[in-house]
Design an enzyme around this catalytic site. Structure first.
Site, PDB file in Angstrom:
ATOM      1  N   ARG A  21       0.948 -13.295   2.576  1.00  0.00           N
ATOM      2  CA  ARG A  21       0.194 -13.001   3.796  1.00  0.00           C
ATOM      3  C   ARG A  21      -1.162 -13.694   3.807  1.00  0.00           C
ATOM      4  O   ARG A  21      -1.956 -13.546   2.889  1.00  0.00           O
ATOM      5  CB  ARG A  21       0.004 -11.487   3.945  1.00  0.00           C
ATOM      6  CG  ARG A  21       1.252 -10.753   4.368  1.00  0.00           C
ATOM      7  CD  ARG A  21       1.020  -9.269   4.431  1.00  0.00           C
ATOM      8  NE  ARG A  21       0.764  -8.705   3.102  1.00  0.00           N
ATOM      9  CZ  ARG A  21       0.440  -7.422   2.891  1.00  0.00           C
ATOM     10  NH1 ARG A  21       0.306  -6.606   3.920  1.00  0.00           N
ATOM     11  NH2 ARG A  21       0.249  -6.984   1.669  1.00  0.00           N
ATOM     12  N   VAL A  66       0.826  -1.203   0.000  1.00  0.00           N
ATOM     13  CA  VAL A  66       0.000   0.000   0.000  1.00  0.00           C
ATOM     14  C   VAL A  66       0.862   1.254   0.000  1.00  0.00           C
ATOM     15  O   VAL A  66       0.684   2.163  -0.814  1.00  0.00           O
ATOM     16  CB  VAL A  66      -0.948   0.013   1.215  1.00  0.00           C
ATOM     17  CG1 VAL A  66      -1.730   1.325   1.268  1.00  0.00           C
ATOM     18  CG2 VAL A  66      -1.903  -1.165   1.161  1.00  0.00           C
ATOM     19  N   THR A 105      -2.930  -4.221   9.253  1.00  0.00           N
ATOM     20  CA  THR A 105      -3.885  -4.432  10.355  1.00  0.00           C
ATOM     21  C   THR A 105      -4.339  -5.888  10.303  1.00  0.00           C
ATOM     22  O   THR A 105      -5.381  -6.205   9.728  1.00  0.00           O
ATOM     23  CB  THR A 105      -5.084  -3.480  10.245  1.00  0.00           C
ATOM     24  OG1 THR A 105      -5.551  -3.437   8.890  1.00  0.00           O
ATOM     25  CG2 THR A 105      -4.722  -2.088  10.688  1.00  0.00           C
ATOM     26  N   CYS A 143      -6.780  -8.900   3.073  1.00  0.00           N
ATOM     27  CA  CYS A 143      -7.985  -8.064   3.033  1.00  0.00           C
ATOM     28  C   CYS A 143      -9.260  -8.872   3.225  1.00  0.00           C
ATOM     29  O   CYS A 143      -9.876  -8.830   4.287  1.00  0.00           O
ATOM     30  CB  CYS A 143      -8.048  -7.298   1.711  1.00  0.00           C
ATOM     31  SG  CYS A 143      -6.786  -6.013   1.553  1.00  0.00           S
ATOM     32  N   THR A 201      -6.876  -0.531   7.087  1.00  0.00           N
ATOM     33  CA  THR A 201      -8.250  -0.967   7.293  1.00  0.00           C
ATOM     34  C   THR A 201      -8.522  -1.224   8.769  1.00  0.00           C
ATOM     35  O   THR A 201      -7.788  -1.966   9.429  1.00  0.00           O
ATOM     36  CB  THR A 201      -8.531  -2.255   6.498  1.00  0.00           C
ATOM     37  OG1 THR A 201      -8.247  -2.010   5.114  1.00  0.00           O
ATOM     38  CG2 THR A 201      -9.987  -2.676   6.648  1.00  0.00           C
ATOM     39  N   ARG A 261      14.454  -3.136   3.908  1.00  0.00           N
ATOM     40  CA  ARG A 261      13.485  -2.675   2.917  1.00  0.00           C
ATOM     41  C   ARG A 261      13.865  -1.282   2.411  1.00  0.00           C
ATOM     42  O   ARG A 261      13.815  -1.018   1.203  1.00  0.00           O
ATOM     43  CB  ARG A 261      12.090  -2.649   3.540  1.00  0.00           C
ATOM     44  CG  ARG A 261      10.985  -2.042   2.678  1.00  0.00           C
ATOM     45  CD  ARG A 261      10.672  -2.886   1.483  1.00  0.00           C
ATOM     46  NE  ARG A 261       9.435  -2.433   0.829  1.00  0.00           N
ATOM     47  CZ  ARG A 261       9.122  -2.706  -0.426  1.00  0.00           C
ATOM     48  NH1 ARG A 261       9.947  -3.428  -1.172  1.00  0.00           N
ATOM     49  NH2 ARG A 261       7.995  -2.271  -0.944  1.00  0.00           N
TER      50      ARG A 261
END
Length: 426
Positions: free
Chosen positions: A333, A18, A87, A262, A122, A41
């Site tokens: 994930r 994101v 989240t 998600c 989220t 990263r």
């Protein structure tokens, strides 16, 4: 508020699927700092490479005003902070706000009077104002909506999708006051070609995001249940869906594993909040239970088919093709392919997993799996085509069948192959 688009300096907190695309787009127009606690990263991005494959080296170069850092002190130069941390849910399927709380604590140490924090992660309705901003107040000593302000603009990124990018997906925006809401909306309009939708308040924007994926989850659960029914009736599910799909308003969902960060997670945020106000959701949780059980269902069907073909299950060799939660994407994930692997191991089956998209190190760290790089021919009692990567599609039926023994089961979960060429489809 003295902030304007002319003097804005943006800090993006979290450089994952994101945050990075967002940082790149803002970094083309504004002085932007991409911050991540993972120094590796940051080093990778500074060298012009993105291991998530969301942004190409050319795209990274185009963001001429973007810099990267893992040093919190560098955030002092910013006046707008956009939080894009994960989240997740915990082992009890409850919201885990730890990344958000830690990010809020960190921002509390650098935020100044007049600054704005925009959350994109989220959450359930109310989380931004009830959980995150009090933390910022406590650490900073500043007063929310007097000394600093907030907004919420839920992410709508689709990992691995090169057609629907951050700039051409309409963006929902909101702010803690009407003036802030307008500023946040105008800020996003500078990069979002598709336009924006300004919600009336932060809670509405939070709720809009969490129901987007809840709606998809419930719809997929319905199709998964229909698939189970049609399997018992010896009817091909895809053929039924294609026939029903000739009606203009039939929704084109397909059965499958519901993983990722998600769709398989967000509904639990909504149901958690619902339960705190005394309502026990029925349909949403029923859909979650059904979708979470699909890995076990797939293996039960596979084992039954193996027994019918007189294949010895105990000690059998099974190849699982694909591990990521979706095709042509390295994201592991919350992948539900691991549910299939775990269930196969319960039957004392030898499992090989092959996925050209994901890192063996990440697979080992996340799930304790060692991926294979080369597939042996004439070796497997069953093959499960779990993820429809382009590499698997290009192999063709002869190559894929060649991995199996003369008597094997080929289970196509993603409708990649023709019905006549496989033993089972979901």
């Amino acid at each position: 508020m003295s902030l304007s688009l002319e003097n804005v300096k943006i800090g993006i907190i979290g450089l994952g699927y994101v945050g990075l695309p967002l940082a790149v787009e803002f970094g083309k127009k504004f002085n932007t700092l991409g911050f991540d606690i993972n120094a590796t990263r940051v080093s990778e991005l500074t060298s012009g490479k993105d291991s998530t494959l969301e942004c190409s080296s050319e795209e990274l170069k185009e963001a001429t005003k973007l810099k990267y850092s893992a040093n919190v002190a560098d955030l002092n130069e910013c006046n707008v902070y956009i939080v894009t941390v994960p989240t997740p849910i915990d082992e009890h399927k409850q919201p885990d706000l730890t990344p958000l709380i830690k990010a809020s604590e960190m921002l509390g140490k650098v935020i100044k009077k007049g600054d704005i924090i925009v959350y994109e992660s989220t959450v359930y309705p109310g989380a931004t104002e009830e959980e995150c901003l009090p933390v910022v107040e406590q650490v900073s000593g500043l007063i929310f909506n007097t000394d600093f302000y907030a907004g919420y603009s839920p992410e709508r990124i689709n990992p691995g999708d090169k057609e629907h990018r951050v700039t051409n997906i309409l963006k929902v925006t909101s702010g803690s006051t009407p003036k802030i809401a307008e500023f946040v909306d105008q800020l996003y309009k500078t990069i979002i070609i598709a336009g924006t939708h300004k919600a009336s308040c932060i809670k509405v924007a939070e709720a809009a995001k969490v129901i987007e994926n809840t709606q998809r989850d419930v719809n997929i659960a319905l199709i998964n249940e229909l698939s189970i029914i049609f399997n018992k009736l010896d009817i091909d599910t895809l053929e039924v869906l294609e026939a029903a799909g000739t009606k203009w308003n039939f929704l084109p969902f397909r059965p499958g594993l519901v993983g990722g960060h998600c769709i398989g997670v967000d509904p639990y945020y909504l149901t958690h909040k619902a339960q705190t106000v005394g309502y026990h959701p029925e349909m949403i949780l029923a859909g979650r239970r059904l979708n979470d059980g699909m890995g076990q269902y797939v293996v039960s069907q596979l084992v039954k088919k193996m027994l019918r073909k007189r294949i010895h299950v105990d000690g059998a060799n099974v190849l699982v093709m694909g591990l990521t939660f979706k095709e042509n994407c390295p994201d592991l994930r919350n992948t539900k392919v691991v549910d299939i692997v775990s269930e196969l191991l319960e039957y004392n089956i030898n499992v090989d997993v092959m996925d050209p998209w994901c890192s063996n190190i990440e697979a080992q760290n996340e799930y304790g799996l060692d991926l294979i790089s080369d597939i042996k021919s004439d070796n497997y009692d069953a093959i499960i085509l779990a993820v429809s990567h382009d590499e698997f599609k290009s192999m063709g039926i002869d190559t894929i069948k060649g991995f199996g023994k003369s008597n094997h089961v080929l289970y196509d979960l993603k409708y990649v192959l023709d019905k006549a060429d496989v033993d089972m489809r979901l």
